[in-house]
Every structure is written in structure tokens, then in C-alpha cells.
Design a protein around this motif. Sequence first.
Motif, short mmCIF file in Angstrom:
data_model
loop_
_atom_site.label_atom_id
_atom_site.label_comp_id
_atom_site.label_asym_id
_atom_site.label_seq_id
_atom_site.Cartn_x
_atom_site.Cartn_y
_atom_site.Cartn_z
N ASP A 72 78.29 113.83 60.77
CA ASP A 72 76.94 112.90 61.29
C ASP A 72 77.04 111.63 61.56
O ASP A 72 77.74 110.69 60.92
N PRO A 73 76.83 111.67 62.46
CA PRO A 73 76.75 110.00 63.16
C PRO A 73 76.13 108.86 62.53
O PRO A 73 76.54 107.77 62.84
N SER A 74 74.71 109.47 62.17
CA SER A 74 73.90 108.22 61.70
C SER A 74 74.95 108.20 60.03
O SER A 74 75.06 106.83 59.71
N TYR A 75 75.20 108.63 59.05
CA TYR A 75 76.04 108.37 58.43
C TYR A 75 77.53 107.44 59.03
O TYR A 75 77.78 106.98 58.55
N GLY A 76 78.19 107.60 60.12
CA GLY A 76 79.49 106.70 60.68
C GLY A 76 78.93 105.65 60.61
O GLY A 76 79.52 104.60 60.34
N ARG A 77 77.33 105.34 61.20
CA ARG A 77 76.88 103.96 61.70
C ARG A 77 76.87 103.46 60.18
O ARG A 77 77.42 101.85 60.34
N LEU A 78 76.13 103.68 59.70
CA LEU A 78 76.10 103.56 58.24
C LEU A 78 77.45 103.21 57.32
O LEU A 78 77.71 101.47 56.79
N ALA A 79 78.41 104.80 57.70
CA ALA A 79 79.77 103.61 57.11
C ALA A 79 80.08 102.47 57.75
O ALA A 79 80.96 101.23 57.26
N ARG A 80 79.92 102.45 59.35
CA ARG A 80 80.68 101.06 59.42
C ARG A 80 79.81 99.65 59.27
O ARG A 80 80.21 99.13 59.19
N ARG A 81 78.64 99.42 59.08
CA ARG A 81 77.89 99.00 58.96
C ARG A 81 78.46 98.13 57.17
O ARG A 81 78.48 96.95 56.32
N PHE A 82 78.68 99.31 56.12
CA PHE A 82 78.87 98.98 55.09
C PHE A 82 80.35 98.22 54.91
O PHE A 82 80.72 97.30 54.11
N ALA A 83 81.07 99.18 56.49
CA ALA A 83 83.20 98.86 55.52
C ALA A 83 82.16 96.85 56.66
O ALA A 83 82.85 96.13 55.79
N LEU A 84 82.02 96.15 57.38
CA LEU A 84 81.92 94.98 57.82
C LEU A 84 81.01 94.18 56.97
O LEU A 84 81.74 93.04 56.98
N HIS A 85 80.04 94.70 56.66
CA HIS A 85 79.00 93.98 55.38
C HIS A 85 80.35 93.29 54.25
O HIS A 85 80.35 92.62 53.44
N HIS A 86 81.01 94.89 53.49
CA HIS A 86 82.18 95.09 52.34
C HIS A 86 82.95 93.53 52.37
O HIS A 86 83.74 92.98 52.21
N ALA A 87 83.93 93.82 54.23
CA ALA A 87 85.19 93.07 54.49
C ALA A 87 83.78 91.24 54.25
O ALA A 87 85.23 91.03 53.72
N LEU A 88 82.91 91.66 55.02
CA LEU A 88 83.14 89.69 55.09
C LEU A 88 82.75 89.48 53.19
O LEU A 88 83.03 88.01 53.48
N SER A 89 82.02 89.78 52.57
CA SER A 89 81.84 89.80 51.19
C SER A 89 83.39 89.85 50.47
O SER A 89 83.69 88.56 49.86
N SER A 90 83.56 90.25 50.91
CA SER A 90 85.33 90.24 50.31
C SER A 90 86.20 88.79 50.56
O SER A 90 86.58 88.12 50.04
N LEU A 91 86.08 88.76 51.79
CA LEU A 91 86.68 87.45 52.94
C LEU A 91 86.10 86.48 52.09
O LEU A 91 86.23 85.20 51.33
N CYS A 92 84.97 86.27 51.61
CA CYS A 92 83.72 85.09 50.84
C CYS A 92 84.61 84.40 49.33
O CYS A 92 84.37 84.03 48.76
N ASN A 93 84.62 86.55 48.95
CA ASN A 93 84.89 86.28 47.62
C ASN A 93 86.35 85.35 47.55
O ASN A 93 86.67 84.67 46.61
N LEU A 94 87.26 86.41 48.34
CA LEU A 94 88.29 85.34 48.14
C LEU A 94 88.78 84.52 48.77
O LEU A 94 89.02 82.68 48.16
N LEU A 95 87.91 83.38 49.87
CA LEU A 95 87.59 81.80 49.92
C LEU A 95 87.30 81.54 48.44
O LEU A 95 87.87 79.83 48.10
N CYS A 96 86.27 81.74 47.46
CA CYS A 96 86.28 81.55 46.10
C CYS A 96 87.77 80.93 46.00
O CYS A 96 87.34 80.34 44.64
N ILE A 97 88.07 82.03 45.29
CA ILE A 97 89.04 82.17 44.27
C ILE A 97 89.92 81.06 45.03
O ILE A 97 90.46 80.57 44.35
#
Length: 197
Positions: free
Chosen positions: A155-180
Motif C-alpha cells: 500500500d503506497p499511501s501507507y508507505g508514504r504516511l509511515a515515512r512522514r511519521f518516521a521523520l516527525h518522530h525522529a525530529l521529535s525524539s531529537l528535540c526531546n534528547l536535546l532537552c534532556i
Amino acid sequence: MKGLVPIQDAMASDTEPSNAIKLLHLLFLSTSWGMQIWVTFVAGFVMSRHLPRHTFGSIQRELFPYYFHISSTCAFLNLTLFAMSHPSERLGSEHKAQIIIFLVCIAASVLNTQCFGRVASDLVAELQRLESSHGLGQELGLAAHEPRRRLRASDPSYGRLARRFALHHALSSLCNLLCIVCNGLSLHHLAGQLSAL
């Protein structure tokens, strides 16, 4: 003369924060630090291994807005209390570095609150809807990877959505680690100021 206080000592006591300010600063810093360590390194790992994926995702979607707002508020209050206790005309390089650390922590917290964390939560909800329509979401831990990989391939639409989530999750995790890291550096600075435990 016995009764006279040296000028330097008098100046130091004039700028010394009150015990109430010190207590509030320590309270906000330790609350933020403890919450970040617990959520990042304990709760997330335990829940991801013992809860069905969609249950874990739903809990995080509900908790993260509170987590991000509390982190942002604590970072802002820490900067405010620190700035109130250190007049700008008497700031040394160590104090300026501490203010920069607080500003970085605020910026990372606000980015998570207003952008990365919010978008990642919205994307999780969309992913869960798609996965549920394919009978996925009740798997535990690592058992979820293979079915989701197959769904991404089919399902290409699921794949695109999963990639967008992975990017935003990685950026959110980076911000969180920066705060720590910022809060860890602030705690290190405070520990250096202690004459005794």
C-alpha cells in the motif's frame, strides 16, 4: 573595623537569590529532568514491549501533549528564575552559557509542543486507522514489524504516511534528547555550586 562588611561580600549578598527562588528553580528543573528520563528511558520501553501497538500509540497520543507542555513550562520558568537572579550587568561567561542552555531547551520544547510532537501524534492516528482496516495493531513489541513491512510494500499511501511519521518522530525524539542534555547540563551547573549535600 569589625562591623564593616567588605564591599565584595555585600555585593554578593545583594545578588544572591532567595531560598524560595532557589527552591523553585530546583523544583522545576528536577521535575522536568525526572519526567524526561522516566518517559524517554523507562515508560516508553516498558509499554512498547508489553502493550498492543495501538494501545501503546493511543496512550502516547494522550500523554505527549501534557509531557510537551510541562517541559516547555518548566524550561521557561527555569530561564525566568535564572534571569531574575542574575542581573545582566553582572553576567559572567558561565551564566551566559546557562542562559543559552535554557533558551535551547525552550526552543526544543516549543518545537515539540507546537510542531513535531503534534504532527507525529496526528500521523499515528492515521496510521492506526489504516492498520486497523487491515487487521493490524494488536501485535506486541517486535512482532509488529513484519506485518507492517508487508503493508508498506503493498500500500503506497501507507508507505508514504509511515515515512512522514518516521521523520516527525525522529525530529521529535531529537528535540526531546536535546532537552534532556540541556537539563543535564543545568543540573551539572547547579551541582558545581553546591558546597555540601
